[in-house]
Design a protein around this motif. Sequence first.
Motif, PDB file in Angstrom:
ATOM      1  N   UNK A   1     -46.191  43.194  39.047  1.00 12.96           N
ATOM      2  CA  UNK A   1     -45.294  44.012  39.861  1.00 12.96           C
ATOM      3  C   UNK A   1     -45.581  43.828  41.348  1.00 12.96           C
ATOM      4  N   UNK A   2     -46.859  43.822  41.723  1.00 12.53           N
ATOM      5  CA  UNK A   2     -47.217  43.710  43.132  1.00 12.53           C
ATOM      6  C   UNK A   2     -47.016  42.292  43.657  1.00 12.53           C
ATOM      7  N   UNK A   3     -47.169  41.293  42.785  1.00 15.85           N
ATOM      8  CA  UNK A   3     -46.920  39.917  43.190  1.00 15.85           C
ATOM      9  C   UNK A   3     -45.443  39.672  43.462  1.00 15.85           C
ATOM     10  N   UNK A   4     -44.589  40.476  42.875  1.00 17.01           N
ATOM     11  CA  UNK A   4     -43.162  40.366  43.165  1.00 17.01           C
ATOM     12  C   UNK A   4     -42.844  40.906  44.554  1.00 17.01           C
TER      13      UNK A   4
ATOM     14  N   UNK B   1     -53.671  54.165  38.901  1.00 22.16           N
ATOM     15  CA  UNK B   1     -52.422  53.885  38.195  1.00 22.16           C
ATOM     16  C   UNK B   1     -51.197  53.987  39.093  1.00 22.16           C
ATOM     17  N   UNK B   2     -51.323  54.661  40.220  1.00 18.57           N
ATOM     18  CA  UNK B   2     -50.193  54.836  41.122  1.00 18.57           C
ATOM     19  C   UNK B   2     -50.537  54.285  42.498  1.00 18.57           C
ATOM     20  N   UNK B   3     -49.552  53.650  43.118  1.00 18.00           N
ATOM     21  CA  UNK B   3     -49.720  53.082  44.440  1.00 18.00           C
ATOM     22  C   UNK B   3     -48.737  53.725  45.415  1.00 18.00           C
ATOM     23  N   UNK B   4     -48.956  53.475  46.677  1.00 11.82           N
ATOM     24  CA  UNK B   4     -48.066  53.980  47.714  1.00 11.82           C
ATOM     25  C   UNK B   4     -46.628  53.567  47.395  1.00 11.82           C
ATOM     26  N   UNK B   5     -45.724  54.540  47.354  1.00  4.61           N
ATOM     27  CA  UNK B   5     -44.360  54.269  46.913  1.00  4.61           C
ATOM     28  C   UNK B   5     -43.581  53.386  47.881  1.00  4.61           C
TER      29      UNK B   5
ATOM     30  N   UNK C   1     -49.904  36.648  34.625  1.00  7.47           N
ATOM     31  CA  UNK C   1     -49.012  37.705  35.103  1.00  7.47           C
ATOM     32  C   UNK C   1     -48.476  37.388  36.499  1.00  7.47           C
ATOM     33  N   UNK C   2     -49.337  36.882  37.356  1.00  7.11           N
ATOM     34  CA  UNK C   2     -48.896  36.538  38.714  1.00  7.11           C
ATOM     35  C   UNK C   2     -47.922  35.364  38.665  1.00  7.11           C
ATOM     36  N   UNK C   3     -48.179  34.403  37.793  1.00  9.32           N
ATOM     37  CA  UNK C   3     -47.247  33.290  37.637  1.00  9.32           C
ATOM     38  C   UNK C   3     -45.905  33.774  37.095  1.00  9.32           C
ATOM     39  N   UNK C   4     -45.947  34.801  36.238  1.00 11.51           N
ATOM     40  CA  UNK C   4     -44.697  35.369  35.719  1.00 11.51           C
ATOM     41  C   UNK C   4     -43.895  35.995  36.848  1.00 11.51           C
ATOM     42  N   UNK C   5     -44.566  36.603  37.783  1.00 13.02           N
ATOM     43  CA  UNK C   5     -43.874  37.181  38.949  1.00 13.02           C
ATOM     44  C   UNK C   5     -43.184  36.084  39.744  1.00 13.02           C
ATOM     45  N   UNK C   6     -43.829  34.956  39.872  1.00 12.89           N
ATOM     46  CA  UNK C   6     -43.239  33.816  40.578  1.00 12.89           C
ATOM     47  C   UNK C   6     -41.950  33.379  39.894  1.00 12.89           C
ATOM     48  N   UNK C   7     -41.975  33.347  38.575  1.00  9.66           N
ATOM     49  CA  UNK C   7     -40.786  32.933  37.821  1.00  9.66           C
ATOM     50  C   UNK C   7     -39.659  33.932  37.970  1.00  9.66           C
ATOM     51  N   UNK C   8     -39.985  35.213  37.996  1.00  9.94           N
ATOM     52  CA  UNK C   8     -38.961  36.244  38.189  1.00  9.94           C
ATOM     53  C   UNK C   8     -38.245  36.042  39.516  1.00  9.94           C
TER      54      UNK C   8
ATOM     55  N   UNK D   1     -56.688  47.054  46.543  1.00 17.52           N
ATOM     56  CA  UNK D   1     -57.125  48.449  46.366  1.00 17.52           C
ATOM     57  C   UNK D   1     -56.474  49.031  45.107  1.00 17.52           C
ATOM     58  N   UNK D   2     -57.233  49.050  44.024  1.00 12.08           N
ATOM     59  CA  UNK D   2     -56.812  49.774  42.826  1.00 12.08           C
ATOM     60  C   UNK D   2     -56.137  48.957  41.758  1.00 12.08           C
ATOM     61  N   UNK D   3     -55.786  47.714  42.029  1.00  9.47           N
ATOM     62  CA  UNK D   3     -55.081  46.890  41.044  1.00  9.47           C
ATOM     63  C   UNK D   3     -56.051  46.517  39.918  1.00  9.47           C
ATOM     64  N   UNK D   4     -55.640  46.734  38.678  1.00 10.04           N
ATOM     65  CA  UNK D   4     -56.588  46.417  37.603  1.00 10.04           C
ATOM     66  C   UNK D   4     -55.954  45.950  36.294  1.00 10.04           C
ATOM     67  N   UNK D   5     -54.627  45.911  36.209  1.00 11.86           N
ATOM     68  CA  UNK D   5     -53.993  45.458  34.974  1.00 11.86           C
ATOM     69  C   UNK D   5     -53.055  44.289  35.250  1.00 11.86           C
ATOM     70  N   UNK D   6     -52.791  43.473  34.222  1.00 11.68           N
ATOM     71  CA  UNK D   6     -51.834  42.378  34.402  1.00 11.68           C
ATOM     72  C   UNK D   6     -50.451  42.873  34.815  1.00 11.68           C
TER      73      UNK D   6
END
Length: 264
Positions: free
Chosen positions: A215-218, A180-184, A254-261, A205-210
């Motif tokens: 967030x990471x795609x941003x 649930x937590x990644x390197x800050x 979700x990844x496409x949503x990051x692109x739009x952001x 490494x560890x990504x499992x939710x939309x």
Amino acid sequence: MNKLSDVFKDHKAFVPFVVANDPDFDTTVQNIIALAKNGADIVELGVPFSDPVADGPVIQAADLRAFKANVQTRTIFEIVSAARQETDVPIVLLTYLNIPFKYGYDAFLKKCADLDIGGLVIPDLPYESRDEIVPTATKYDVDIVPLISPTSGGRIEKIARDATGFIYVVSSVGITGERDDFYHGLAELVKTIRQYTHVPTAIGFGVHTPEQAQKLAEIADGVIIGSAIVNIVATEKQDAPAAIASFTKGIRQSIDAAQQVILK
């Protein structure tokens, strides 16, 4: 730019992972096809290994299931060959170095080229030993995808400068597995990498939710998801392709949503 890098052009990439021959040959082929048809940009296919030092219990268990189903190195290539009858999705293999070493670097990489396998991710290959395999990989136009982690420190510049294909950015210190937590400092890490190269970055490494994927795609150019998909295979077994298709669609959105952001 080569074929793997081209995948990331003006596009946030989704790179899902499955273990070859888990739970069997035919299901793996259908899993690859399900991923390709539902939003995967690159499929990372895990080569089962007896001592996968970078992998957590979920992927270790998948390796054991694959061994129980009599996986061999040639099985990996046969799976890709079968999948190639229905999809031309870019494929990279995650393998530990002893597999191509024992098979023979030239023979292994020639097989990769013949099957349009675009790259190898080799977690136990340190930068300082890359010349053992990189010249042969270059001969066959196969990328050796490097890993950069929060502990890479002063080695980031040289790893990034020599990178091809894409850079696998390790999200956290430790082994694979849902978290649930990644390197800050991930955003700063990616920013540092980009000072030295235009080769795209993908966080895994560890990504499992939309939500995590968005967030990471941003931050990076792509997102890698492994254990969450391997868990689906463990639960659904031969019915995994349908469940994987549904999961992939959600991550793709979700990844496409990051692109739009970012475009806003």
